[in-house]
Design a protein around this motif. Structure first.
Motif, mmCIF file in Angstrom:
data_model
loop_
_atom_site.group_PDB
_atom_site.id
_atom_site.type_symbol
_atom_site.label_atom_id
_atom_site.label_comp_id
_atom_site.label_asym_id
_atom_site.label_seq_id
_atom_site.Cartn_x
_atom_site.Cartn_y
_atom_site.Cartn_z
ATOM 1 N N UNK A 127 0.867 -1.181 0.000
ATOM 2 C CA UNK A 127 0.000 0.000 0.000
ATOM 3 C C UNK A 127 0.899 1.224 0.000
ATOM 4 N N UNK A 128 0.804 2.032 -1.056
ATOM 5 C CA UNK A 128 1.481 3.329 -1.092
ATOM 6 C C UNK A 128 0.419 4.366 -0.729
ATOM 7 N N UNK A 129 0.685 5.179 0.280
ATOM 8 C CA UNK A 129 -0.331 6.113 0.759
ATOM 9 C C UNK A 129 -0.481 7.343 -0.128
ATOM 10 N N UNK A 130 0.304 7.430 -1.204
ATOM 11 C CA UNK A 130 0.180 8.576 -2.090
ATOM 12 C C UNK A 130 0.594 9.857 -1.399
ATOM 13 N N UNK A 131 0.071 10.975 -1.906
ATOM 14 C CA UNK A 131 0.465 12.260 -1.354
ATOM 15 C C UNK A 131 -0.628 12.792 -0.444
ATOM 16 N N UNK A 132 -0.532 12.433 0.810
ATOM 17 C CA UNK A 132 -1.463 12.858 1.846
ATOM 18 C C UNK A 132 -0.775 13.789 2.819
ATOM 19 N N UNK A 133 -1.554 14.549 3.562
ATOM 20 C CA UNK A 133 -0.996 15.305 4.676
ATOM 21 C C UNK A 133 -0.491 14.330 5.734
ATOM 22 N N UNK A 134 0.402 14.782 6.568
ATOM 23 C CA UNK A 134 1.026 13.901 7.558
ATOM 24 C C UNK A 134 -0.017 13.209 8.435
ATOM 25 N N UNK A 135 -0.970 13.962 8.953
ATOM 26 C CA UNK A 135 -1.992 13.381 9.823
ATOM 27 C C UNK A 135 -2.824 12.348 9.068
ATOM 28 N N UNK A 136 -3.088 12.603 7.788
ATOM 29 C CA UNK A 136 -3.848 11.650 6.984
ATOM 30 C C UNK A 136 -3.055 10.367 6.768
ATOM 31 N N UNK A 137 -1.765 10.499 6.495
ATOM 32 C CA UNK A 137 -0.923 9.315 6.287
ATOM 33 C C UNK A 137 -0.867 8.459 7.546
ATOM 34 N N UNK A 155 4.117 1.793 2.261
ATOM 35 C CA UNK A 155 5.143 2.750 1.871
ATOM 36 C C UNK A 155 4.523 4.144 1.877
ATOM 37 N N UNK A 156 5.170 5.066 2.598
ATOM 38 C CA UNK A 156 4.638 6.413 2.761
ATOM 39 C C UNK A 156 5.637 7.425 2.206
ATOM 40 N N UNK A 157 5.310 8.115 1.105
ATOM 41 C CA UNK A 157 6.179 9.208 0.650
ATOM 42 C C UNK A 157 6.239 10.284 1.736
ATOM 43 N N UNK A 158 7.436 10.566 2.254
ATOM 44 C CA UNK A 158 7.536 11.358 3.479
ATOM 45 C C UNK A 158 8.462 12.556 3.369
ATOM 46 N N UNK A 159 8.803 12.972 2.152
ATOM 47 C CA UNK A 159 9.780 14.047 1.992
ATOM 48 C C UNK A 159 9.332 15.359 2.609
ATOM 49 N N UNK A 160 8.023 15.586 2.707
ATOM 50 C CA UNK A 160 7.525 16.854 3.239
ATOM 51 C C UNK A 160 7.010 16.736 4.681
ATOM 52 N N UNK A 161 7.298 15.621 5.330
ATOM 53 C CA UNK A 161 6.865 15.456 6.716
ATOM 54 C C UNK A 161 7.972 15.889 7.665
ATOM 55 N N UNK A 162 7.652 15.940 8.962
ATOM 56 C CA UNK A 162 8.685 16.272 9.952
ATOM 57 C C UNK A 162 9.235 14.983 10.550
ATOM 58 N N UNK A 163 10.318 15.128 11.313
ATOM 59 C CA UNK A 163 11.017 13.957 11.847
ATOM 60 C C UNK A 163 10.132 13.154 12.790
ATOM 61 N N UNK A 164 9.277 13.832 13.544
ATOM 62 C CA UNK A 164 8.392 13.136 14.469
ATOM 63 C C UNK A 164 7.413 12.233 13.725
ATOM 64 N N UNK A 165 6.862 12.739 12.622
ATOM 65 C CA UNK A 165 5.943 11.928 11.819
ATOM 66 C C UNK A 165 6.669 10.738 11.206
ATOM 67 N N UNK A 166 7.874 10.959 10.688
ATOM 68 C CA UNK A 166 8.668 9.870 10.112
ATOM 69 C C UNK A 166 8.913 8.785 11.161
ATOM 70 N N UNK A 167 9.289 9.184 12.356
ATOM 71 C CA UNK A 167 9.536 8.224 13.426
ATOM 72 C C UNK A 167 8.263 7.461 13.788
ATOM 73 N N UNK A 168 7.141 8.162 13.856
ATOM 74 C CA UNK A 168 5.869 7.516 14.196
ATOM 75 C C UNK A 168 5.469 6.503 13.132
ATOM 76 N N UNK A 169 5.628 6.855 11.869
ATOM 77 C CA UNK A 169 5.287 5.936 10.786
ATOM 78 C C UNK A 169 6.131 4.669 10.853
ATOM 79 N N UNK A 170 7.433 4.840 11.069
ATOM 80 C CA UNK A 170 8.320 3.677 11.169
ATOM 81 C C UNK A 170 7.958 2.817 12.363
ATOM 82 N N UNK A 171 7.610 3.446 13.461
ATOM 83 C CA UNK A 171 7.217 2.710 14.672
ATOM 84 C C UNK A 171 5.947 1.896 14.424
ATOM 85 N N UNK A 172 5.070 2.413 13.582
ATOM 86 C CA UNK A 172 3.830 1.700 13.253
ATOM 87 C C UNK A 172 4.065 0.560 12.269
#
Length: 317
Positions: free
Chosen positions: A174-184, A200-217
């Motif tokens: 599942x690629x989440x496409x281009x969503x806002x961080x909270x949506x992803x 797989x979450x395209x994350x180039x425009x997210x912050x480090x906290x969101x990246x860490x949370x996604x990986x943790x999930x």
């Protein structure tokens, strides 16, 4: 011979002359734009396979906003499989490709010639018909309302639950496409609950906290060369005649985001193919060198461009 000519060369000795060429050996670029488009492409699918083979890469993934790319991937594997590059495709659920529709997903998962590995390896939410991106692109409010938005609470809009179940059953990405961080984050949470094991979450425009949370999930986060390039400086036609830009992200910013997740949860890709950028092989090489110059260790780069995407997309061999 120019640098670009060297990047496309077929002789091993020529490849060895390029700094960072060794990082491409066994690499997987899951974000290659070589399919037919309304915009100019720098190459076609067969050229992309040949150039990847010359660089010693293991696989490429075809992204297409206009059609399910798994059929072209199956054709490339049938015609050029002897070159040793596995080609995979999937469906981005843009309107031109049939939109967000469970039957389209079922077809994508089967499309091919019946060979092992045929059919979509990924199913992606829209990349440009999301409310998040539509607003960045300054689209009209009528346009925005017609795009995908993920609610903060309650059930996901239909038919997303059914589509997530199909993805889980097929064990594809599942690629989440281009969503806002909270949506992803919300989509990832629901997908995990429904048994989706590859996200797989395209994350180039997210912050480090969101990246860490996604990986943790349990999700993988993707960072692409495109956002670090000059292609962000001018309007491009991605899905229609409108010329839109996206905010750039510097290589040091990407390096900082990469540090927020373990290497086995990070996927690096080129997102090249548009005529303004170098061909995908060269774009990926430049991206890896940029990140290395920003302090990302070479061993981590190898993992994020080879081992991690190979496992995520279930590559053969």
């Amino acid at each position: 011979m120019t640098l670009l000519e060297k990047s496309c060369a077929t002789e091993p000795d020529d490849r060895a002359l390029l700094p960072g060429a060794d990082l491409l050996l066994g690499a997987v670029d899951g974000h290659v734009h070589a399919c037919p488009h309304i915009n100019h492409r720098s190459l076609d699918v067969f050229q992309a396979v040949r150039q990847a083979s010359a660089a010693g890469m293991r696989a490429i993934g075809l992204m297409d906003n206009f059609a399910n790319s798994s059929g072209l991937a199956a054709l490339a594997n049938r015609q050029l499989g002897h070159l040793g590059v596995e080609v995979f495709g999937g469906l981005i659920m843009e309107p031109a490709a049939g939109g967000i529709d469970a039957n389209n997903v079922r077809i994508a998962l089967k499309l091919g010639f019946g060979a092992p590995g045929d059919g979509a390896r990924f199913i992606s939410l829209p990349t440009h018909h999301t409310r998040y991106i539509a607003r960045i692109e300054s689209r009209s409010e009528d346009y925005v309302r017609a795009c995908l938005g993920i609610p903060k609470s309650g059930p996901l809009p239909d038919p997303l639950p059914e589509i997530l179940d199909l993805i889980a059953e097929a064990d594809v990405v599942l690629n989440t496409g281009h969503l806002a961080a909270a949506e992803a984050l919300r989509v990832t949470e629901d997908a995990v609950k429904r048994g989706v094991g590859r996200i797989l979450v395209p994350a180039s425009h997210y912050d480090a906290s969101t990246v860490a949370d996604l990986a943790e999930m349990g999700a993988h986060v993707e960072f692409s060369f495109f956002f670090c390039t000059h292609a962000t400086q001018t309007g491009l036609t991605h899905v229609d005649a409108a010329r839109n830009t996206v905010p750039p992200v510097s290589a040091p910013e990407v390096a900082a985001l990469i540090a927020a997740a373990p290497a086995d949860k990070v996927v690096l890709s080129g997102d090249c193919g548009v005529f303004l950028l170098p061909p995908p092989v060269e774009g990926l090489r430049e991206f890896l060198l940029l990140l290395e110059s920003c302090g990302v260790e070479r061993a981590a780069l190898r993992c994020m461009v080879s081992d991690t995407p190979a496992a995520l997309f279930r590559l053969n061999g």
